[in-house]
Write a protein that holds these residues in place. Structure first.
Motif, mmCIF file in Angstrom:
data_model
loop_
_atom_site.group_PDB
_atom_site.id
_atom_site.type_symbol
_atom_site.label_atom_id
_atom_site.label_comp_id
_atom_site.label_asym_id
_atom_site.label_seq_id
_atom_site.Cartn_x
_atom_site.Cartn_y
_atom_site.Cartn_z
ATOM 1 N N ASP A 43 -1.539 -5.380 -2.196
ATOM 2 C CA ASP A 43 -0.964 -6.292 -3.311
ATOM 3 C C ASP A 43 -1.260 -6.322 -4.341
ATOM 4 O OD1 ASP A 43 1.318 -6.789 -4.576
ATOM 5 O OD2 ASP A 43 0.961 -9.135 -3.768
ATOM 6 N N VAL A 44 -2.591 -5.193 -5.342
ATOM 7 C CA VAL A 44 -2.953 -5.179 -6.434
ATOM 8 C C VAL A 44 -2.381 -4.295 -7.139
ATOM 9 C CG1 VAL A 44 -4.987 -6.321 -5.174
ATOM 10 C CG2 VAL A 44 -4.539 -3.751 -5.408
ATOM 11 N N ALA A 45 -2.894 -4.545 -8.585
ATOM 12 C CA ALA A 45 -2.842 -3.409 -9.580
ATOM 13 C C ALA A 45 -3.703 -1.950 -9.532
ATOM 14 C CB ALA A 45 -2.149 -3.718 -10.856
ATOM 15 N N ALA A 46 -5.074 -2.185 -9.464
ATOM 16 C CA ALA A 46 -6.088 -1.535 -9.272
ATOM 17 C C ALA A 46 -7.204 -1.872 -8.101
ATOM 18 C CB ALA A 46 -6.878 -1.363 -10.830
ATOM 19 N N ILE A 47 -7.692 -0.961 -7.517
ATOM 20 C CA ILE A 47 -8.295 -0.433 -6.258
ATOM 21 C C ILE A 47 -10.090 0.117 -7.087
ATOM 22 C CG2 ILE A 47 -9.075 0.225 -4.187
ATOM 23 C CD1 ILE A 47 -6.339 0.127 -3.556
ATOM 24 N N GLU A 48 -10.893 -0.270 -6.889
ATOM 25 C CA GLU A 48 -12.346 0.264 -7.298
ATOM 26 C C GLU A 48 -12.552 0.702 -5.925
ATOM 27 O OE1 GLU A 48 -14.866 -1.981 -10.783
ATOM 28 O OE2 GLU A 48 -12.326 -3.128 -11.340
ATOM 29 N N PHE A 82 -7.072 3.148 0.922
ATOM 30 C CA PHE A 82 -6.450 1.755 0.439
ATOM 31 C C PHE A 82 -5.698 2.041 -0.964
ATOM 32 C CE2 PHE A 82 -9.554 0.298 2.963
ATOM 33 C CZ PHE A 82 -9.543 -0.421 3.418
ATOM 34 N N LYS A 83 -4.689 1.516 -0.676
ATOM 35 C CA LYS A 83 -3.374 2.329 -2.109
ATOM 36 C C LYS A 83 -3.028 0.464 -2.591
ATOM 37 C CE LYS A 83 -3.895 6.426 -1.032
ATOM 38 N NZ LYS A 83 -4.660 7.659 -1.896
ATOM 39 N N SER A 84 -2.903 0.803 -4.081
ATOM 40 C CA SER A 84 -2.930 -0.605 -4.478
ATOM 41 C C SER A 84 -0.703 0.023 -4.975
ATOM 42 C CB SER A 84 -2.705 -0.258 -5.859
ATOM 43 O OG SER A 84 -3.003 0.654 -6.739
ATOM 44 N N VAL A 85 -0.289 -1.030 -4.355
ATOM 45 C CA VAL A 85 1.154 -1.216 -4.458
ATOM 46 C C VAL A 85 1.230 -2.413 -5.463
ATOM 47 C CG1 VAL A 85 1.290 0.284 -2.585
ATOM 48 C CG2 VAL A 85 1.705 -2.741 -2.418
ATOM 49 N N GLY A 86 0.417 -3.203 -6.006
ATOM 50 C CA GLY A 86 1.235 -4.288 -6.948
ATOM 51 C C GLY A 86 1.192 -3.804 -8.171
ATOM 52 N N HIS A 87 1.147 -5.071 -8.685
ATOM 53 C CA HIS A 87 1.508 -5.323 -10.572
ATOM 54 C C HIS A 87 0.412 -6.028 -11.339
ATOM 55 C CE1 HIS A 87 5.832 -3.357 -9.769
ATOM 56 N NE2 HIS A 87 5.607 -4.465 -9.135
ATOM 57 N N ARG A 182 -10.162 -3.098 9.847
ATOM 58 C CA ARG A 182 -9.159 -3.389 9.390
ATOM 59 C C ARG A 182 -8.713 -4.260 10.069
ATOM 60 N NH1 ARG A 182 -5.187 0.927 9.097
ATOM 61 N NH2 ARG A 182 -6.256 3.039 8.096
ATOM 62 N N ASP A 183 -9.438 -5.232 11.329
ATOM 63 C CA ASP A 183 -9.159 -6.546 11.859
ATOM 64 C C ASP A 183 -9.087 -7.515 11.243
ATOM 65 O OD1 ASP A 183 -8.551 -7.623 14.638
ATOM 66 O OD2 ASP A 183 -11.132 -7.646 14.444
ATOM 67 N N GLY A 184 -11.135 -7.358 10.405
ATOM 68 C CA GLY A 184 -10.825 -8.117 9.404
ATOM 69 C C GLY A 184 -9.608 -8.485 8.560
ATOM 70 N N ILE A 185 -9.566 -7.080 7.904
ATOM 71 C CA ILE A 185 -8.442 -7.239 7.098
ATOM 72 C C ILE A 185 -6.989 -7.846 6.952
ATOM 73 C CG2 ILE A 185 -6.655 -6.203 5.503
ATOM 74 C CD1 ILE A 185 -8.646 -3.624 5.255
ATOM 75 N N SER A 186 -6.810 -7.960 8.334
ATOM 76 C CA SER A 186 -5.539 -8.213 9.047
ATOM 77 C C SER A 186 -5.817 -10.325 9.173
ATOM 78 C CB SER A 186 -5.196 -7.733 10.708
ATOM 79 O OG SER A 186 -6.035 -8.229 11.257
ATOM 80 N N LYS A 187 -6.793 -10.556 8.933
ATOM 81 C CA LYS A 187 -7.490 -11.572 9.288
ATOM 82 C C LYS A 187 -7.991 -12.437 7.517
ATOM 83 C CE LYS A 187 -9.709 -11.331 13.731
ATOM 84 N NZ LYS A 187 -11.155 -11.268 14.488
ATOM 85 N N TYR A 188 -8.158 -11.853 7.346
ATOM 86 C CA TYR A 188 -8.332 -13.076 6.544
ATOM 87 C C TYR A 188 -7.865 -11.739 4.649
ATOM 88 C CZ TYR A 188 -12.248 -13.408 9.065
ATOM 89 O OH TYR A 188 -13.043 -14.089 10.677
ATOM 90 N N LEU A 189 -7.740 -10.735 4.547
ATOM 91 C CA LEU A 189 -6.411 -10.585 3.585
ATOM 92 C C LEU A 189 -5.180 -10.815 3.694
ATOM 93 C CD1 LEU A 189 -9.439 -8.106 2.224
ATOM 94 C CD2 LEU A 189 -8.923 -9.829 2.257
ATOM 95 N N LYS A 190 -5.166 -11.139 4.242
ATOM 96 C CA LYS A 190 -3.152 -11.195 4.894
ATOM 97 C C LYS A 190 -2.668 -10.832 4.034
ATOM 98 C CE LYS A 190 -2.752 -14.878 7.999
ATOM 99 N NZ LYS A 190 -3.278 -15.583 9.107
ATOM 100 N N ASP A 191 -2.162 -12.242 3.256
ATOM 101 C CA ASP A 191 -1.359 -12.401 2.392
ATOM 102 C C ASP A 191 -1.314 -11.204 0.782
ATOM 103 O OD1 ASP A 191 -1.236 -14.709 3.471
ATOM 104 O OD2 ASP A 191 -3.124 -15.466 1.736
ATOM 105 N N TYR A 192 -2.749 -10.166 1.456
ATOM 106 C CA TYR A 192 -2.759 -9.334 0.536
ATOM 107 C C TYR A 192 -2.319 -7.883 0.943
ATOM 108 C CZ TYR A 192 -5.301 -13.280 -2.892
ATOM 109 O OH TYR A 192 -4.966 -14.331 -3.449
ATOM 110 N N LEU A 193 -1.625 -8.359 2.265
ATOM 111 C CA LEU A 193 -0.933 -7.192 2.606
ATOM 112 C C LEU A 193 0.253 -6.384 2.503
ATOM 113 C CD1 LEU A 193 -2.435 -7.329 5.983
ATOM 114 C CD2 LEU A 193 -2.869 -5.727 3.982
ATOM 115 N N ARG A 194 1.045 -5.213 2.053
ATOM 116 C CA ARG A 194 2.566 -5.021 1.816
ATOM 117 C C ARG A 194 3.137 -4.030 2.853
ATOM 118 N NH1 ARG A 194 4.222 -4.295 -3.579
ATOM 119 N NH2 ARG A 194 4.572 -6.310 -4.793
#
Length: 194
Positions: A43-48, A82-87, A182-194
């Motif tokens: 859930d971001v507008a851009a990925i670097e 990784f894909k950006s799908v936010g605004h 992916r394991d870390g993302i599900s624990k620490y970045l879950k609020d930013y997953l769509r």
């Protein structure tokens, strides 16, 4: 007789030049892609994708000799998965380590070593990736992972087989990173997953 000596010298020189100009044949390996893997929608507008690792280009590091780049392959993995799908907000995927070290192995000096093929080198890969997210509201989160693998090769390995070992080592290391991050993302970045 004098003419025979001249002919011999000319033929020897031509043979020597031909031998010096013979190139070592290197096997072509495909670039690895990861579009077949499950996407991670952020859930971001851009990925670097930042390739922060600077290979030293000297031994014991050998990543500059491998048929594909672990740094470049990891960047491809990040762009494919990784894909950006936010605004709003940004995600930075930072590759801070993508090294392969060559470690010589001690050979057995016994009489039996003459009749056996021993392992002569060990290759150790290390890959570290961090994902940092900053949203438009001042919030942030991050997750990082480090993976490592190693493999040994026999003393009589050909260049093509050694390159195949390096290729497989890179592929396996990046696949390990895919699972671990992916394991870390599900624990620490879950609020930013769509």
């Amino acid at each position: 007789m004098h003419k025979t000596v001249k002919s011999f010298i000319v033929i020897s020189i031509i043979t020597l030049i031909a031998a010096c100009s013979t190139k070592v044949e290197r096997h072509n390996f495909p670039d690895l892609t990861y579009t077949h893997l499950q996407r991670v929608d952020l859930d971001v507008a851009a990925i670097e994708v930042l390739q922060a690792y600077q290979p030293p280009l000297q031994h014991p590091n050998i990543e500059h000799e491998t048929p594909i780049s672990m740094l470049g392959t990891t960047a491809t993995w990040a762009k494919d998965v990784f894909k950006s799908v936010g605004h709003s907000g940004t995600a930075k995927i930072i590759i801070s380590e993508a090294s392969i070290i060559e470690e010589p192995l001690s050979n057995n000096a016994s009489i039996t070593s003459t009749f056996t093929t021993e392992q002569s080198e060990k290759y150790i890969s290390q890959l570290t990736v961090e994902i940092r997210i900053e949203d438009a509201f001042g919030g942030s989160a991050s997750s990082n992972a480090t993976v490592s693998r190693s493999i040994t090769v026999p003393e009589d390995i050909s260049l093509t087989d050694r390159e195949r070992v390096w290729f497989d080592l890179i592929e396996d290391t990046v696949n390990d990173m895919n699972l671990k991050i992916r394991d870390g993302i599900s624990k620490y970045l879950k609020d930013y997953l769509r």
